[in-house]
Design a protein around this motif. Sequence first.
Motif, short mmCIF file in Angstrom:
data_model
loop_
_atom_site.label_atom_id
_atom_site.label_comp_id
_atom_site.label_asym_id
_atom_site.label_seq_id
_atom_site.Cartn_x
_atom_site.Cartn_y
_atom_site.Cartn_z
N LYS A 236 51.45 36.44 27.31
CA LYS A 236 50.37 36.74 26.00
C LYS A 236 50.04 37.79 25.82
O LYS A 236 49.48 38.78 26.86
N GLU A 237 49.31 37.81 24.66
CA GLU A 237 49.20 39.23 24.32
C GLU A 237 47.69 39.42 24.91
O GLU A 237 46.77 40.12 25.55
N GLU A 238 47.04 37.49 25.12
CA GLU A 238 45.32 37.99 25.74
C GLU A 238 45.69 38.24 27.28
O GLU A 238 44.55 38.27 27.74
N HIS A 239 46.54 37.74 27.73
CA HIS A 239 46.48 38.61 29.31
C HIS A 239 46.48 39.78 29.63
O HIS A 239 46.42 40.20 30.73
N ILE A 240 46.68 40.66 28.87
CA ILE A 240 47.14 41.70 28.71
C ILE A 240 45.82 42.53 29.53
O ILE A 240 45.74 43.57 30.12
N GLU A 241 44.99 42.36 29.28
CA GLU A 241 43.67 43.00 29.53
C GLU A 241 43.91 42.73 30.98
O GLU A 241 43.26 43.68 31.59
N SER A 242 43.71 41.28 31.62
CA SER A 242 43.77 41.18 32.85
C SER A 242 44.50 41.85 33.44
O SER A 242 45.35 41.32 34.84
N ALA A 243 45.97 42.62 33.13
CA ALA A 243 47.02 42.61 33.93
C ALA A 243 47.00 43.73 34.30
O ALA A 243 46.65 44.55 34.72
#
Lengths: 266, 266
Positions: A236-243
């Motif tokens: 999901k979009e919110e997972h990108i930050e910590s990827a």
Amino acid sequence: MTWLRDIETFLIDLDGTLYRGNEVIEDAPAFIEWLQSSGRRYLYVTNNSSRTPEQVADHLRHLGIPAQTEDVFTSSQVAAEYIKTDGRSGKRVFAVGEGGLYTALTEAGCEVVKEGPADYVVQGIDRDFSYEKLKHASLLIQSGALFISTNVDKALPTEHGLLPGSGSLAAAIRTASGTEPLVMGKPAARMIDFAIERLGVSKDRAVVVGDNLETDILAGVNADVRTVLVLTGFSKEEHIESAEGRPTVVLHSLTDLRRHVEGTEQ
Amino acid sequence: MTWLRDIETFLIDLDGTLYRGNEVIEDAPAFIEWLQSSGRRYLYVTNNSSRTPEQVADHLRHLGIPAQTEDVFTSSQVAAEYIKTDGRSGKRVFAVGEGGLYTALTEAGCEVVKEGPADYVVQGIDRDFSYEKLKHASLLIQSGALFISTNVDKALPTEHGLLPGSGSLAAAIRTASGTEPLVMGKPAARMIDFAIERLGVSKDRAVVVGDNLETDILAGVNADVRTVLVLTGFSKEEHIESAEGRPTVVLHSLTDLRRHVEGTEQ
């Protein structure tokens, strides 16, 4: 995102990108048909090690998505390709896996052995995994066989829940043998590099398209190929930050991707 | 090292400390006989989860070492004890293990189930391990069962080489379920704490005796009980520097230990 207009080659993930289990993602057939009719290249790049390319293509066609056997590139094929071109003279392989792995190894000219000695231990998903196989694999690796894992996906999403993936079997062999596997599938760069080589195209004009930050996108980042994350599957979009690896572009769908490539996104 | 003269209780490891495989360590029988005749307490504390205490005692007696069933404390018994005293009302256990684990669980009043639902998944060494067991264990843990591992020893030294240990099966279940196990055996403090409780003795007057820095010694350190590393087994003096837990004392043999306890070491 105007660089997308210059993309000629698409390395496309399957589950979560073109379908979810047995359900096709609505705009997938039209997207592939458009790639074909507009003369663009593509390859279906999948960590799935249990199915042969023929079986994968069958499944895609069954869902209405155009696919030939040669359009499919599996992590088992990457393993077979790796062994074929590796420096070791011996090609004896102890395989922990299913049909797709055995077929890929045999077609590449490997000698698949049931006991030792072996030059390689190649492991993928194996729903017939046992302590005996774990023991043989570990002992052969301790005796010098190269430990290769087709992919380290931890779990397989199915209608019965999250089932153990190839990565959980790799973890058992790694712990028992004290040896890290050489990983073939995404997120390893190797799978993307081999796909680029197979198609004979330029990295600059290729893109990895997938739904999973940890596998598809990270593989693109590792191979230095641009990536498109589609939001139709796992990440999901919110997972990108910590990827660990960030996509070059995030798009909602394959139709969005087509518009950007055509330059008709407004 | 004069504190050794006040030690009344010895928590003694087996393999590498009293025997190596099927070969007794020369001074082990006399050491245990001396503990008995001098009125000191002892408990054989083993990570082995596959054998019952009775089988372990049989093996010791076969090697000439005095042993009763009640002198043995296995990691399977720690698991059973943990579940017995744990707050959960349900005691349904899905077990991945061998005879020693099943016996310990049944004797503690657990209901060992073949399918779900289960309140606990307890895993030890299981030479009949399979993908099916891995799948059941992982799904039950994902559904809320508490994941307990008797021990996480990576490999078992045998005459056939280093065979996969309980820790390699734990690694598979951990990876598939995304859940860390609660570890019962050494190096967890729990095993030592339970042993101290079972004997009803004081930690200050107890010592852990073993040959392995990573399990025996670290367990003592974790439980805040003093430790003696004997150099008759796995760990060598040069490993101490980089060990996570350091022994209170390093001695060459059980005879050396006896001399220090008696104050006749000169």
